[in-house]
Structure formats: structure tokens, C-alpha cells
Enzyme design. Structure first.
Site, mmCIF file in Angstrom:
data_model
loop_
_atom_site.group_PDB
_atom_site.id
_atom_site.type_symbol
_atom_site.label_atom_id
_atom_site.label_comp_id
_atom_site.label_asym_id
_atom_site.label_seq_id
_atom_site.Cartn_x
_atom_site.Cartn_y
_atom_site.Cartn_z
ATOM 1 N N ASN A 81 -4.003 6.074 -1.443
ATOM 2 C CA ASN A 81 -3.659 6.189 0.077
ATOM 3 C C ASN A 81 -3.145 7.401 0.600
ATOM 4 O OD1 ASN A 81 -4.774 3.631 0.364
ATOM 5 N ND2 ASN A 81 -2.749 2.386 0.551
ATOM 6 N N HIS B 206 -0.992 -2.587 -7.081
ATOM 7 C CA HIS B 206 -1.853 -2.265 -5.738
ATOM 8 C C HIS B 206 -3.315 -2.288 -6.070
ATOM 9 C CE1 HIS B 206 -2.794 0.724 -2.618
ATOM 10 N NE2 HIS B 206 -3.171 -0.522 -1.982
ATOM 11 N N SER C 60 0.582 -1.002 -0.009
ATOM 12 C CA SER C 60 -0.046 0.058 -0.083
ATOM 13 C C SER C 60 0.744 1.264 -0.080
ATOM 14 C CB SER C 60 -0.750 0.087 1.374
ATOM 15 O OG SER C 60 -1.683 -1.229 1.507
HETATM 16 N N1 3HC Z 1 -15.894 -9.850 -2.129
HETATM 17 C C1 3HC Z 1 -16.359 -9.724 -3.211
HETATM 18 N N2 3HC Z 1 -17.459 -9.251 -3.507
HETATM 19 C C2 3HC Z 1 -18.148 -8.315 -2.567
HETATM 20 C C3 3HC Z 1 -17.360 -8.060 -1.438
HETATM 21 C C4 3HC Z 1 -16.297 -8.995 -1.238
HETATM 22 N N3 3HC Z 1 -15.385 -8.852 0.047
HETATM 23 N N4 3HC Z 1 -18.082 -7.187 -0.739
HETATM 24 C C5 3HC Z 1 -19.043 -6.844 -1.460
HETATM 25 N N5 3HC Z 1 -19.045 -7.491 -2.613
HETATM 26 C C6 3HC Z 1 -19.785 -7.283 -3.758
HETATM 27 C C7 3HC Z 1 -21.332 -7.741 -3.313
HETATM 28 O O1 3HC Z 1 -21.348 -9.189 -3.627
HETATM 29 C C8 3HC Z 1 -22.225 -6.923 -4.407
HETATM 30 O O2 3HC Z 1 -21.890 -7.564 -5.619
HETATM 31 P P1 3HC Z 1 -23.175 -7.426 -6.828
HETATM 32 O O3 3HC Z 1 -23.481 -5.952 -6.991
HETATM 33 O O4 3HC Z 1 -22.475 -7.885 -8.024
HETATM 34 O O5 3HC Z 1 -24.253 -8.262 -6.086
HETATM 35 C C9 3HC Z 1 -21.437 -5.659 -4.444
HETATM 36 O O6 3HC Z 1 -20.105 -5.936 -3.863
HETATM 37 C C10 3HC Z 1 -21.925 -4.894 -3.769
HETATM 38 O O7 3HC Z 1 -21.942 -5.087 -2.258
HETATM 39 P P2 3HC Z 1 -23.045 -5.094 -1.165
HETATM 40 O O8 3HC Z 1 -24.453 -4.681 -2.007
HETATM 41 O O9 3HC Z 1 -22.941 -6.236 -0.061
HETATM 42 O O10 3HC Z 1 -22.837 -3.945 -0.440
HETATM 43 P P3 3HC Z 1 -22.550 -2.371 -0.939
HETATM 44 O O11 3HC Z 1 -23.189 -1.799 -2.045
HETATM 45 O O12 3HC Z 1 -22.484 -1.540 0.321
HETATM 46 O O13 3HC Z 1 -20.989 -2.324 -1.466
HETATM 47 C C11 3HC Z 1 -18.777 -2.182 -1.178
HETATM 48 C C12 3HC Z 1 -20.063 -2.725 -0.690
HETATM 49 C C13 3HC Z 1 -18.316 -2.505 -2.564
HETATM 50 C C14 3HC Z 1 -17.507 -2.698 -0.316
HETATM 51 C C15 3HC Z 1 -18.865 -0.561 -1.080
HETATM 52 O O14 3HC Z 1 -19.387 -0.271 0.090
HETATM 53 C C16 3HC Z 1 -17.779 0.349 -1.411
HETATM 54 O O15 3HC Z 1 -17.297 0.483 -2.432
HETATM 55 N N6 3HC Z 1 -17.016 0.756 -0.225
HETATM 56 C C17 3HC Z 1 -15.908 1.305 -0.418
HETATM 57 C C18 3HC Z 1 -14.422 0.404 -0.633
HETATM 58 C C19 3HC Z 1 -13.281 1.211 -0.676
HETATM 59 O O16 3HC Z 1 -13.122 2.550 -0.484
HETATM 60 N N7 3HC Z 1 -12.271 0.369 -0.775
HETATM 61 C C20 3HC Z 1 -10.970 1.025 -0.767
HETATM 62 C C21 3HC Z 1 -10.091 0.726 0.644
HETATM 63 S S1 3HC Z 1 -8.523 1.299 0.456
HETATM 64 C C22 3HC Z 1 -7.598 0.173 -0.095
HETATM 65 O O17 3HC Z 1 -8.048 -1.082 -0.113
HETATM 66 C C23 3HC Z 1 -6.189 0.236 -0.096
HETATM 67 C C24 3HC Z 1 -5.462 -0.461 0.684
HETATM 68 O O18 3HC Z 1 -4.063 -0.250 0.354
HETATM 69 C C25 3HC Z 1 -5.447 -0.629 2.068
#
Ligand code: 3HC
Length: 280
Positions: A177, A127, A106
Site C-alpha cells: 500500500n 494483510h 492495511s
Molecule cells: N473472489 C473469488 N475469486 C475471484 C474473485 C473474487 N472476488 N474475483 C475474481 N476471482 C477469480 C475468478 O473466478 C477467476 O478464477 P479462475 O482463473 O480460477 O477461473 C480469476 O479470479 C480471474 O478472474 P476473472 O477471469 O473473472 O477476471 P480477471 O482475469 O480480470 O481477474 C482479478 C480478476 C483477479 C481481480 C484481476 O483483475 C487482478 O488481479 N486485479 C488486481 C487486483 C489487485 O491489485 N488487488 C490488490 C488490491 S490492494 C489490496 O487489496 C490491499 C488492501 O489493503 C486495500
């Protein structure tokens, strides 16, 4: 992240060797992929045949030597430079000379991993974002040592996985990040100052900015320990107070908790018990 990246590659048609420290964690990671694919089948997003074909492409193992002939390695071990350096050293010894060694770090300096190997031109960063099967972005991190061919090959891989890659210099935090973590850190500061509750801060950022998750839900998704490691790496590189982790975050990690909302609940229960003990 490892399971999400392996799932992404497998459903995109790549043969995947999923290597973990021991066979039990490798099997557990494969089980997590199966669970995720089952959910997609239940939702009608994927057929059973597609799920089975994707699972059949994944070999779960604890043997590093199984990576000998692969085209691309994506390392996603703990955010600890010493651990990653040792692994890159070993990967360089084990894998074929033509293999590209990529890190999913990251924030850590990719060039330092490249210089652990005899092939610095074939080392770069790739990443992914959490959850990897869903998030579109991949940052392609170009250390000073990487060749154009390496970056082009990894770009092609990311695009074949349906991702939209952006290229970025090897600087701590890359793009996302570097911008995201001061925001998450300041959310903890706001809570620490007693300005609002965790629930209200999350509600405010979802409703006010249209973010899919509030900062605390996102911190829990990333993990407090990883978040602290990212902030520490950003601070070490820039010495910018914006990146200095707020004391509460460090204390929470020291308390052995990776999810902020769980810890707050535990603390609240603990205070309740103290009050009850004192008949307050
Ligand atoms: N694995 C696989 N698929 C997943 C999942 C997972 N862990 N979590 C959610 N999904 C899928 C669901 O199955 C659903 O798929 P569909 O639309 O095909 O049915 C879709 O994602 C949407 O999920 P939900 O309907 O359950 O829930 P949300 O609409 O609330 O979406 C989310 C969940 C995609 C996690 C959304 O809340 C989101 O985009 N959050 C922001 C995430 C973010 O900012 N990530 C970046 C983090 S920083 C990072 O990773 C950097 C690292 O270096 C730390």
C-alpha cells in the site's frame, strides 16, 4: 475482505468461525462464500463435494464468545483505529491466552492494537489482498512487540492457505500500500486535472504497463472509503505530500459513494438532467 479470508481458510481445510456484528450480516457473508464456491464448481475448478466440505467448516455467528477456543483470530473490521482497539480489548478478554490475535489492517499501527491486550507478543498483522481467494500475497506485519513464535505460526497458516508471505515491519502501508496508493491517488489527480477520461486512464495502465486492472477499477474493488482511510493513515504517519488524498476523492467519499465509476455516472446523469432542464 472478511468473506474472502474465511473462504480461503475454509477451502484450505481450517475450521472457521466467521463472526460478524449481527446474524444477518454473518449469514450474508456465508452466502457470499457459497456463491463464490458455486462459481468455482460451475467452472470445474472445484467439485461439489469440496464446496460442501468447505461450507461445512464455516460457522457464521454474531457471538464474539464463539471465538473463545480458536488458535488464530483475523480481525478485518473497518479501518478505524478506535474501533479496532476496542475490539482487540474485547478479544483479549474473551479468547484463550494462547490464541494469536492478528489484524488484517492495511495501514494502521499494529503495535497500538497489541498494547490493548495482555499478550502483545501474540499480536501481529496478516494483510491479505483483494480478492483474497485469488491474490497470492500475504504481508506478515511484525510489530516491535511480536514474538518469533507468533510470526512463525502465522507464516505457517498463510502457507497452508497456499499464500506466499513476505515479512514487513509495522510501518504504515507496509510494502504494497505504501507503493500502490500514491499511484491510485495520482490517477484521481490526473482525472481531476482533465488530462484523460477514467476509461482511458484504465486502458492506458492495463495496455501500457500490463496491469490486470486500471487504477479506477482497482479503486472500485478496494472501495473509495477504504482507499481514503489508507491515504489518511499514510499521510498521518509520514506527512509526505505524495500521500495527501486529492480533494476529489475526499468529496466523493463525503457524497456517500464507495465506487468512483458509479459516482461519475451519477454526476454525468445529473449534468445531463440540468442541461435538459435548461433546454441546452
Ligand atoms: N473472489 C473469488 N475469486 C475471484 C474473485 C473474487 N472476488 N474475483 C475474481 N476471482 C477469480 C475468478 O473466478 C477467476 O478464477 P479462475 O482463473 O480460477 O477461473 C480469476 O479470479 C480471474 O478472474 P476473472 O477471469 O473473472 O477476471 P480477471 O482475469 O480480470 O481477474 C482479478 C480478476 C483477479 C481481480 C484481476 O483483475 C487482478 O488481479 N486485479 C488486481 C487486483 C489487485 O491489485 N488487488 C490488490 C488490491 S490492494 C489490496 O487489496 C490491499 C488492501 O489493503 C486495500
Amino acid at each position: 475482505m472478511g468473506s474472502g479470508i474465511a473462504e480461503t481458510a475454509a477451502v484450505s481445510g481450517f475450521e472457521v468461525v466467521l463472526r460478524s456484528r449481527n446474524q444477518a450480516t454473518a449469514d450474508a457473508t456465508l452466502a457470499a462464500i457459497e456463491k463464490s464456491l458455486n462459481r468455482q464448481v460451475e467452472k470445474g475448478k472445484r467439485t461439489e463435494a469440496e464446496r460442501d466440505a468447505a461450507l461445512a467448516r464455516v460457522t457464521a455467528t454474531s457471538e464474539l464468545s464463539m471465538l473463545r477456543d480458536v488458535d488464530l483470530v483475523i480481525e478485518s473490521v473497518v479501518e478505524d483505529l478506535a474501533v479496532k482497539k476496542e475490539l482487540f480489548n474485547e478479544l483479549d478478554r474473551i479468547t484463550d491466552d494462547r490464541t494469536i490475535l492478528a489484524t488484517n489492517t492495511s495501514t494502521l499501527p499494529v503495535v497500538e492494537l497489541a498494547m490493548q491486550t495482555g499478550r502483545p507478543e501474540r499480536v501481529c498483522g496478516v494483510h491479505f489482498f483483494n480478492p483474497a481467494p485469488v491474490m497470492e500475497l500475504v504481508e506478515l506485519v511484525r510489530p516491535l512487540t511480536a514474538s518469533d513464535e507468533t510470526i512463525a505460526a502465522v507464516r505457517q497458516f498463510a502457507e497452508s492457505c497456499g499464500k506466499s508471505p513476505v515479512e514487513v515491519k509495522d510501518q504504515a502501508g507496509f510494502i504494497v500500500n505504501a507503493l500502490l496508493f500514491p499511484y491510485l491517488n495520482n490517477a484521481v489527480r490526473l482525472y481531476e486535472q482533465g488530462v484523460a477520461s477514467i476509461e482511458d486512464i484504465d486502458t492506458a495502465m492495463k495496455g501500457g504497463c500490463g496491469f490486470p486492472m486500471g487504477p479506477f477499477a482497482l479503486l472500485d474493488l478496494v472501495g473509495l472509503d477504504t482507499s481514503l482511510a489508507i491515504l489518511d493513515a499514510l499521510y498521518a504517519e509520514f506527512r509526505d505530500p505524495n500521500y495527501a488524498a486529492v480533494p476529489l476523492m475526499r468529496r466523493m467519499v463525503a457524497a456517500g459513494e464507495t465506487k468512483i465509476r458509479l459516482l461519475i455516472r451519477k454526476m454525468q446523469n445529473c449534468f445531463k438532467m440540468q442541461f435538459q432542464a435548461q433546454n441546452l
